[in-house]
Every structure is written in C-alpha cells, then in structure tokens.
Motif scaffolding. Structure first.
Motif, mmCIF file in Angstrom:
data_model
loop_
_atom_site.group_PDB
_atom_site.id
_atom_site.type_symbol
_atom_site.label_atom_id
_atom_site.label_comp_id
_atom_site.label_asym_id
_atom_site.label_seq_id
_atom_site.Cartn_x
_atom_site.Cartn_y
_atom_site.Cartn_z
ATOM 1 N N PHE A 186 4.362 -3.537 -10.571
ATOM 2 C CA PHE A 186 3.634 -2.282 -10.578
ATOM 3 C C PHE A 186 2.767 -2.180 -9.322
ATOM 4 C CE2 PHE A 186 4.757 -1.464 -14.939
ATOM 5 C CZ PHE A 186 4.842 -2.708 -15.514
ATOM 6 N N TYR A 212 -0.470 -0.166 -7.788
ATOM 7 C CA TYR A 212 -1.620 0.669 -8.119
ATOM 8 C C TYR A 212 -2.380 1.026 -6.849
ATOM 9 C CZ TYR A 212 -1.361 -0.245 -13.176
ATOM 10 O OH TYR A 212 -0.979 -0.295 -14.496
ATOM 11 N N GLN A 245 -6.361 2.148 -5.702
ATOM 12 C CA GLN A 245 -7.740 2.280 -6.131
ATOM 13 C C GLN A 245 -8.537 2.889 -4.989
ATOM 14 O OE1 GLN A 245 -9.872 -1.353 -7.254
ATOM 15 N NE2 GLN A 245 -10.998 -0.189 -8.801
ATOM 16 N N SER A 272 -11.123 4.335 -10.353
ATOM 17 C CA SER A 272 -10.314 3.478 -11.213
ATOM 18 C C SER A 272 -8.977 3.163 -10.546
ATOM 19 C CB SER A 272 -10.098 4.169 -12.553
ATOM 20 O OG SER A 272 -9.365 3.344 -13.418
ATOM 21 N N LEU A 273 -8.150 2.458 -11.266
ATOM 22 C CA LEU A 273 -6.827 2.112 -10.765
ATOM 23 C C LEU A 273 -5.828 3.163 -11.241
ATOM 24 C CD1 LEU A 273 -8.257 -0.796 -11.966
ATOM 25 C CD2 LEU A 273 -6.467 -1.601 -10.443
ATOM 26 N N LEU A 306 -1.787 4.190 -11.258
ATOM 27 C CA LEU A 306 -0.441 3.673 -11.057
ATOM 28 C C LEU A 306 0.334 4.585 -10.114
ATOM 29 C CD1 LEU A 306 1.666 1.530 -11.890
ATOM 30 C CD2 LEU A 306 2.328 3.053 -13.756
ATOM 31 N N GLU A 311 4.975 7.845 -10.568
ATOM 32 C CA GLU A 311 4.103 8.613 -11.443
ATOM 33 C C GLU A 311 3.868 10.000 -10.854
ATOM 34 O OE1 GLU A 311 3.018 7.434 -14.497
ATOM 35 O OE2 GLU A 311 4.524 5.919 -13.943
ATOM 36 N N LEU A 356 -2.814 -2.341 -4.811
ATOM 37 C CA LEU A 356 -2.649 -3.582 -5.561
ATOM 38 C C LEU A 356 -1.268 -3.653 -6.189
ATOM 39 C CD1 LEU A 356 -5.974 -2.749 -7.047
ATOM 40 C CD2 LEU A 356 -5.689 -5.131 -6.428
#
Lengths: 108, 113
Positions: free
Chosen positions: B33, B35, B37, B42-43, B45, B58, B92
């Motif tokens: 995955f 991500y 930030q 927040s993180l 996706l 996404e 990330l």
C-alpha cells in the motif's frame, strides 16, 4: 469514509489519563490503533477484531463497541513517551482508512 | 513483522520533474500500500499495488500522476510525476492490514520547489 476522532488534541501532565474516541457512520468490522511521533512512521499499537473486544498492554488499552460504531483508546498514568499523534484505522475492502488523528502532548 | 526499506528518505525536487520512490520488503507479500501524508494531516491511501496486475487507485489519484510498479512480491515503486508544490508530502509504503498490523516504511519526505 474517514472515521472521526475526538478530541483533535489533548495536553496532559505526566501521570494523567486520556481517552481518544474513534467513530464511524458505517458498521465497524475491525479497528486499528497507531501512534506516530514527529518525523517518524506510524507504529502499530493494537487491533480489535470484534465487538465487545478489549485489549491492552502496559497502560494503553482499547475497546470496540460495534453497536455504537465506536472504538476508544485509553491511556492511563501517561508517560512522556506517550506523546505523539494517535490514529485509528478502519478496515474495509482490503484497505485501511485512517481518522484525522489526535495529537497528544504530555508535559512533565 | 515485516522489515520495510524505503528510499530515498527525503528529496528536494524542482517543479515539473518526477521522483521515484522504492520500497523493499524482507518477505513476500501479496499487497503493498502507498500512502500520502500531507503536512499536519492524516494518512491517505493512494493505491494498492498487487503483483502481476495493475495497481488499484483510490478516488482522487490517477495512474498518470502516480504510476506504480510491482515487479515481484517483495518490491514496489511509486513515481510522483510532473511535480508541483502541492505534492510536497511524506510518502509511505506499507504492508499488512486486514486482520493484521500494518507496517510502514520510514517514509520519503518530498519537497517540491
């Protein structure tokens, strides 16, 4: 859909307790909790896999109320090392969606 | 738990260029995955990278902007293309999830000038 965390920020003195809530408008199947310190990647704390489940280690525990579609993270007798941003994550469709985070500051 | 090596750890890039981020896992995993930030956020996706198939993106993220490769079960890359200052974030990679912990690489801090 992103879960909602409350409060957004907490400031405590060392030794005080805190509760962080995570709620969802959708049914919850499992809840993850993570802590992220400044400049670092998030670190896993715990998973709750079913309603009514409670978990904990050291002085950090969590509960999962599936009927209320809510999970809570409890930090008791907080230590300076507990400072950071806490995220809940809701599992769905093979992916994790994180809440907006709760910034916890512990002062001596 | 899986050990994830992500590089570069940080980079400063000029507007209009691209950055490719590498993620190496010490064990074979089905899904990886990616991500993002953004500062103080927040993180979010970006996409799920599956070996042997196209990544699943996404809402709000497209392949032309964030192409992903997944040549085998231990490695993935994320490219952030045509950089703009709004792309300045931490990226990330992670593995796990579902009923098991999600483990993260140390992240790549991207600054676009």
């Amino acid at each position: 859909q992103q879960p909602v965390q409350s409060p957004q920020a907490v400031i405590l003195r060392e030794g005080e307790d805190a509760v962080i809530n995570c709620s969802s408008s959708k049914a919850l199947y499992s809840v993850h909790w993570y802590r992220q310190k400044h400049g670092e990647a998030p670190v896993f704390l715990m998973i709750l896999l079913k309603g009514g489940e409670q978990k904990g280690h050291d002085k950090i525990s969590a509960s999962f109320n599936e009927k209320k579609q809510q999970s809570s993270l409890y930090l008791t007798a907080s230590q300076l090392s507990y400072s950071g941003t806490y995220f809940c994550g809701l599992q769905g469709a093979q992916k994790l969606v994180f809440g907006q985070g709760t910034r916890l500051t512990i002062n001596p | 738990s899986a050990v994830i090596s992500q590089k570069p750890s940080r980079d400063i890039c000029q507007r209009g260029t691209s950055l490719t981020i590498q993620c190496q896992v010490d064990s074979q995993v089905t899904m990886m995955f990616w991500y993002r930030q953004q500062p103080g956020q927040s993180l979010t996706l970006i996409a799920t990278a599956n070996q042997g198939s196209e990544a699943t993106y996404e809402s709000g993220f497209v392949i032309d902007k964030f192409p992903i490769s997944r040549p085998n079960l231990t490695f993935s890359t994320l490219t952030v293309s045509n950089l703009s200052p709004e792309d300045s974030s931490i990226y990330l990679c992670s593995v796990g999830g579902a009923d098991s912990p999600l483990h993260f690489g140390n992240g790549t801090r991207l600054t676009v000038t």
